[in-house]
Design an enzyme around this catalytic site. Sequence first.
Site, short mmCIF file in Angstrom:
data_model
loop_
_atom_site.label_atom_id
_atom_site.label_comp_id
_atom_site.label_asym_id
_atom_site.label_seq_id
_atom_site.Cartn_x
_atom_site.Cartn_y
_atom_site.Cartn_z
N GLY A 45 0.88 -1.11 -0.02
CA GLY A 45 -0.11 0.02 0.09
C GLY A 45 1.04 1.35 0.05
O GLY A 45 1.82 1.24 0.84
N ARG B 256 10.29 -2.16 -5.00
CA ARG B 256 9.18 -2.09 -5.67
C ARG B 256 8.85 -0.69 -6.52
O ARG B 256 9.41 0.38 -5.88
CB ARG B 256 7.69 -2.27 -4.72
CG ARG B 256 7.73 -3.64 -4.20
CD ARG B 256 6.35 -3.67 -3.61
NE ARG B 256 5.31 -3.98 -4.60
CZ ARG B 256 3.89 -3.88 -4.39
NH1 ARG B 256 3.40 -3.59 -3.01
NH2 ARG B 256 3.05 -4.32 -5.28
N ASP C 85 -1.31 4.45 -6.35
CA ASP C 85 -0.04 4.15 -6.42
C ASP C 85 0.88 5.31 -7.00
O ASP C 85 1.84 5.60 -6.39
CB ASP C 85 0.48 2.99 -6.83
CG ASP C 85 -0.12 1.98 -6.00
OD1 ASP C 85 -1.20 1.51 -6.03
OD2 ASP C 85 0.52 1.56 -4.95
N ASN D 57 -2.95 2.33 -10.23
CA ASN D 57 -3.50 1.56 -9.14
C ASN D 57 -3.29 0.08 -9.35
O ASN D 57 -3.34 -0.37 -10.49
CB ASN D 57 -4.78 2.07 -8.68
CG ASN D 57 -5.18 1.68 -7.21
OD1 ASN D 57 -4.37 1.76 -6.18
ND2 ASN D 57 -6.58 1.14 -7.04
O1 MRU Z 1 0.40 -4.06 -4.46
P1 MRU Z 1 -0.19 -3.31 -3.38
O2 MRU Z 1 -1.05 -3.98 -2.67
O3 MRU Z 1 0.94 -2.64 -2.68
O4 MRU Z 1 -1.06 -2.41 -4.30
C1 MRU Z 1 -1.88 -1.46 -3.27
C2 MRU Z 1 -2.79 -0.65 -3.93
O5 MRU Z 1 -3.04 -0.74 -5.24
C3 MRU Z 1 -3.48 0.40 -3.31
O6 MRU Z 1 -4.60 0.59 -3.71
C4 MRU Z 1 -2.78 1.65 -3.22
O7 MRU Z 1 -1.40 1.55 -2.97
C5 MRU Z 1 -3.49 2.89 -2.32
S1 MRU Z 1 -3.30 2.59 -0.76
C6 MRU Z 1 -3.76 3.58 0.01
#
Ligand code: MRU
Length: 348
Positions: free
Chosen positions: A47, A89, A237, A247
């Site tokens: 996240g 990442r 993201d 996202n």
């Molecule tokens: O791969 P992730 O679980 O890190 O992806 C997270 C998302 O896509 C969330 O929607 C994004 O980071 C926003 S979190 C407030």
Amino acid sequence: MMLRSIHWRKNCLIIIDQTKLPQKLTYLCLSNVREVVEAIKKMRIRGAPALAGAASFGLYLGIRYSKAKNYLEFKKELDSVSHFIGSARPTAVNLFWALKRMQNKAEENREKPIGKIKEILLQEAKKILEEDRLVCRKLAKFGSKLIKNNDRILTICNAGILATVDYGTALGVLYEAKKQKKSFKVFACETRPLLHGARLTNWELKQNKIDVTLICDSMAGFLMQKNMIDKVLVGADRIALNGDTANKIGTYNLAVLAHHHRIPFYVVAPLSSFDPKIKEGRFIPIEERAPCEVTHLFFKRPIAPKGIKVFNPAFDVTPQRLITAFVTEKGIILPPFKENIKKFLNES
Ligand code: MRU
């Protein structure tokens, strides 16, 4: 009421190990930068805003025993630790935003003794966590105005407590609406491949007594066609300067469907998710992850023939024309996005 997905205690970074949810709520104590990078790569913490917190403490942990004799030596170490964390990442800009902020802080204090700069960096990392708590509450207040009684809201992935320090962005809006005694229902997409919707969003909404129903990703169109969804709320993201938004993979599908069915589609994100260096979504780096996330159910049970070819992008980009508005800590950004995003970023 709220859990903390990440906090600093007794010289350690404590995180919830999200790979163990919803079966077990377990905490990990990370005491060096290698452990932080491993946790980010394996999505024990994930996240965008939570990654900013992890990156800032990761940077501190990476230099806390530095023996650098002067600022130039120290700066070299900072750069190399930053690079190491940045390689974990690539898509969530918040991670890079936090690293840059920490680096700038060190630079501003370059005349001070190294021990003092280390202390300043620890304080800055703590500040980043604390600010996230406030920012999420502020944007939740703005976003809650969009929630009406009896709304049926669709979301994807997890943009909640687990994705931030302790409140959430898209889900923070729902916690705030609940505080205001509004009644609404949530549909949570399971979010293949790693089921961040099924495992995490359902878990935290249920914990916080929000009416949530799990659906498979492929069911979203059916629900919209049956008039069962009033609005879509997602996190982000990385947001380009024109409003194109990266996202979790599957977000773009929802945006196209919402547009077709004339359902408002809101992106809820802090201003740190906007990337001032990226003009349009096509320049956003998209992470590709290991095939086993797709060929196996949560790394365990195989669900595809051995050796099958796999493509596994973790994010997609929703073009800005499919987005109704952005909810930020400074207020709601309406179209035209290019002009209005610029204004919001310049004012902050
Ligand atoms: O791969 P992730 O679980 O890190 O992806 C997270 C998302 O896509 C969330 O929607 C994004 O980071 C926003 S979190 C407030």
